[in-house]
Design a protein around this motif. Structure first.
Motif, PDB file in Angstrom:
ATOM      1  N   ASP A  57      53.816  11.720  20.490  1.00  0.00           N
ATOM      2  CA  ASP A  57      54.570  12.691  21.467  1.00  0.00           C
ATOM      3  C   ASP A  57      53.015  13.651  22.110  1.00  0.00           C
ATOM      4  N   GLU A  58      52.416  14.017  21.310  1.00  0.00           N
ATOM      5  CA  GLU A  58      51.205  14.548  21.867  1.00  0.00           C
ATOM      6  C   GLU A  58      50.446  13.793  22.672  1.00  0.00           C
ATOM      7  N   TYR A  59      50.127  12.373  22.650  1.00  0.00           N
ATOM      8  CA  TYR A  59      49.553  11.664  23.253  1.00  0.00           C
ATOM      9  C   TYR A  59      50.236  11.460  24.657  1.00  0.00           C
ATOM     10  N   PHE A  60      51.505  11.378  24.527  1.00  0.00           N
ATOM     11  CA  PHE A  60      52.496  11.125  25.745  1.00  0.00           C
ATOM     12  C   PHE A  60      52.358  12.456  26.530  1.00  0.00           C
ATOM     13  N   PHE A  61      52.251  13.445  25.936  1.00  0.00           N
ATOM     14  CA  PHE A  61      52.108  14.744  26.609  1.00  0.00           C
ATOM     15  C   PHE A  61      50.874  14.949  27.391  1.00  0.00           C
ATOM     16  N   GLN A  62      49.821  14.583  26.827  1.00  0.00           N
ATOM     17  CA  GLN A  62      48.540  14.811  27.472  1.00  0.00           C
ATOM     18  C   GLN A  62      48.557  13.729  28.415  1.00  0.00           C
ATOM     19  N   ILE A  63      49.101  12.613  28.545  1.00  0.00           N
ATOM     20  CA  ILE A  63      49.121  11.478  29.537  1.00  0.00           C
ATOM     21  C   ILE A  63      49.875  12.051  30.804  1.00  0.00           C
ATOM     22  N   ILE A  64      51.161  12.550  30.640  1.00  0.00           N
ATOM     23  CA  ILE A  64      51.871  12.815  31.656  1.00  0.00           C
ATOM     24  C   ILE A  64      51.595  14.039  32.525  1.00  0.00           C
ATOM     25  N   CYS A  65      51.434  15.298  31.743  1.00  0.00           N
ATOM     26  CA  CYS A  65      50.997  16.282  32.431  1.00  0.00           C
ATOM     27  C   CYS A  65      49.757  16.389  33.208  1.00  0.00           C
ATOM     28  N   MET A  66      48.703  15.476  32.991  1.00  0.00           N
ATOM     29  CA  MET A  66      47.731  15.376  33.672  1.00  0.00           C
ATOM     30  C   MET A  66      47.809  14.316  34.651  1.00  0.00           C
ATOM     31  N   GLN A  67      49.020  13.763  35.044  1.00  0.00           N
ATOM     32  CA  GLN A  67      48.991  13.061  36.010  1.00  0.00           C
ATOM     33  C   GLN A  67      48.979  13.491  37.595  1.00  0.00           C
ATOM     34  N   ILE A  68      48.623  13.091  38.420  1.00  0.00           N
ATOM     35  CA  ILE A  68      48.420  13.497  39.940  1.00  0.00           C
ATOM     36  C   ILE A  68      49.552  14.206  40.750  1.00  0.00           C
ATOM     37  N   GLN A  69      50.774  13.412  40.146  1.00  0.00           N
ATOM     38  CA  GLN A  69      51.945  13.550  40.619  1.00  0.00           C
ATOM     39  C   GLN A  69      52.686  14.762  40.058  1.00  0.00           C
ATOM     40  N   ALA A  70      52.072  15.263  39.078  1.00  0.00           N
ATOM     41  CA  ALA A  70      52.829  16.445  38.426  1.00  0.00           C
ATOM     42  C   ALA A  70      52.651  17.901  39.457  1.00  0.00           C
ATOM     43  N   ASN A  71      54.045  18.546  39.373  1.00  0.00           N
ATOM     44  CA  ASN A  71      53.919  19.685  40.156  1.00  0.00           C
ATOM     45  C   ASN A  71      52.946  20.952  39.722  1.00  0.00           C
ATOM     46  N   TYR A 129      39.498   7.046  43.617  1.00  0.00           N
ATOM     47  CA  TYR A 129      39.475   7.999  44.753  1.00  0.00           C
ATOM     48  C   TYR A 129      40.734   7.723  45.176  1.00  0.00           C
ATOM     49  N   ILE A 130      41.501   8.771  45.707  1.00  0.00           N
ATOM     50  CA  ILE A 130      42.844   8.472  46.093  1.00  0.00           C
ATOM     51  C   ILE A 130      43.066   9.811  47.394  1.00  0.00           C
ATOM     52  N   ASP A 131      44.205   9.224  48.338  1.00  0.00           N
ATOM     53  CA  ASP A 131      44.633   9.892  49.406  1.00  0.00           C
ATOM     54  C   ASP A 131      45.603  10.700  49.145  1.00  0.00           C
ATOM     55  N   GLU A 132      45.561  11.905  48.202  1.00  0.00           N
ATOM     56  CA  GLU A 132      46.717  12.835  47.607  1.00  0.00           C
ATOM     57  C   GLU A 132      47.521  13.340  48.571  1.00  0.00           C
ATOM     58  N   ASP A 133      46.857  13.859  49.710  1.00  0.00           N
ATOM     59  CA  ASP A 133      47.626  14.530  50.687  1.00  0.00           C
ATOM     60  C   ASP A 133      48.150  13.627  51.683  1.00  0.00           C
ATOM     61  N   ARG A 134      47.718  12.446  51.769  1.00  0.00           N
ATOM     62  CA  ARG A 134      48.079  11.424  52.822  1.00  0.00           C
ATOM     63  C   ARG A 134      47.331  11.818  54.213  1.00  0.00           C
ATOM     64  N   GLY A 166      44.006  11.054  54.741  1.00  0.00           N
ATOM     65  CA  GLY A 166      42.725   9.991  55.064  1.00  0.00           C
ATOM     66  C   GLY A 166      41.595  10.399  54.353  1.00  0.00           C
ATOM     67  N   GLN A 167      41.654  11.756  53.679  1.00  0.00           N
ATOM     68  CA  GLN A 167      40.616  12.399  52.939  1.00  0.00           C
ATOM     69  C   GLN A 167      40.603  12.201  51.392  1.00  0.00           C
ATOM     70  N   LEU A 168      39.947  10.948  50.876  1.00  0.00           N
ATOM     71  CA  LEU A 168      39.797  10.659  49.452  1.00  0.00           C
ATOM     72  C   LEU A 168      39.214  11.743  48.658  1.00  0.00           C
ATOM     73  N   LYS A 169      39.954  12.007  47.518  1.00  0.00           N
ATOM     74  CA  LYS A 169      39.673  12.815  46.401  1.00  0.00           C
ATOM     75  C   LYS A 169      39.291  12.069  45.334  1.00  0.00           C
ATOM     76  N   PRO A 170      38.221  12.497  44.629  1.00  0.00           N
ATOM     77  CA  PRO A 170      37.839  11.811  43.294  1.00  0.00           C
ATOM     78  C   PRO A 170      38.799  12.332  41.966  1.00  0.00           C
ATOM     79  N   THR A 171      39.156  11.408  41.270  1.00  0.00           N
ATOM     80  CA  THR A 171      39.846  11.816  39.925  1.00  0.00           C
ATOM     81  C   THR A 171      39.695  10.676  39.175  1.00  0.00           C
ATOM     82  N   PHE A 172      40.507  10.663  38.038  1.00  0.00           N
ATOM     83  CA  PHE A 172      40.293   9.577  36.870  1.00  0.00           C
ATOM     84  C   PHE A 172      41.734   8.935  36.661  1.00  0.00           C
ATOM     85  N   ALA A 173      41.496   7.681  36.365  1.00  0.00           N
ATOM     86  CA  ALA A 173      42.457   6.834  35.921  1.00  0.00           C
ATOM     87  C   ALA A 173      42.175   6.616  34.433  1.00  0.00           C
TER      88      ALA A 173
END
Length: 244
Positions: A57-71, A104-109, A111-118
């Protein structure tokens, strides 16, 4: 939020008395900020199946709350709690660091790419935690223990393989289909900025009978497909033996 549920463990079906009865939060209470713990879902559980999967559960929590889609709530809990948990747990730190890839992702769509980790995540740990959550929600909804197979699909997954562009386009199509199919399905749960779930019956003739969609922190989605095991019919078994 505890319905008038039978006092049997949601996971194993063991009959519970006052001494053996515990309440399992669904999902775990730690997923919720302290300000969002009103009317949390609970189900009856034996001691073994309440907290016995805390590492998963702790591992799952770490994974989901650090997703870029999280509010914002997900990002806040990631900053204030999840990161500290990762740093405190050397094994999780080592696992995440060894599987991290800068992207690098276009989080705000724009065209500006931002660095993050997968991260390449541990499917077994995630599946263990998600399966327990789905079994608990099934028990909460239908007042009986789920016996069968559960397959999960992570809406937030991406591919970093050589053919990643094509694969990620397929992932995007699947996310679109999921959103379309669940668009008119009731969202359940009292703290929906943190967690809600949807339950959809699947038409007969398909391999699975039920779909449960879990949504964490506004945008981190997971779909679980449930396939019930056929009930064992003793009379049919006896008839087959007689005819042999």
């Amino acid at each position: 939020m505890y319905k008038n549920l039978p006092n049997i463990c949601y996971e194993c079906g063991a009959t519970l008395d006052k001494e053996s009865l515990t309440k399992e939060h669904v999902p775990p209470k730690s997923f919720f900020p302290k300000s969002d713990r009103d009317s949390l879902i609970t189900v009856p559980a034996c001691v073994k199946h309440n907290g016995g999967k805390s590492d998963d559960d702790e591992y799952f929590f770490q994974i989901i709350c650090m997703q870029i889609q999280a509010n914002e709530k997900g990002q806040d809990i990631a900053t204030n709690k999840a990161v500290r948990g990762v740093l405190r747990n050397r094994k999780i730190t080592k696992d995440l660091a060894s599987n991290a890839t800068q992207v690098y992702i276009d989080e705000d769509r724009t065209g500006q790419l931002k660095p993050t980790f997968a991260f390449k995540f541990d499917d077994e740990k995630l599946d263990n935690s998600i399966s327990s959550i789905c079994k608990a929600l099934y028990y909460y909804e239908f007042h009986k223990v789920f016996i069968g197979d559960i397959k999960t699909y992570y809406e937030f997954q991406i591919s970093l393989d050589e053919d990643s562009i094509k694969q990620n386009q397929e992932f995007e199509k699947i996310r679109h289909l999921i959103n379309k199919n669940f668009s008119n399905i009731e969202k359940k749960g009292k703290n929906q900025d943190v967690f809600y779930y949807q339950v959809m019956e699947i038409p007969k003739g398909l391999e699975f009978s039920l779909a449960i969609r879990l949504c964490f922190y506004g945008g981190v989605g997971i779909v679980a497909l449930l396939k019930k095991e056929p009930k064992f019919k003793f009379n049919a078994f006896m008839s087959a033996l007689i005819k042999m």
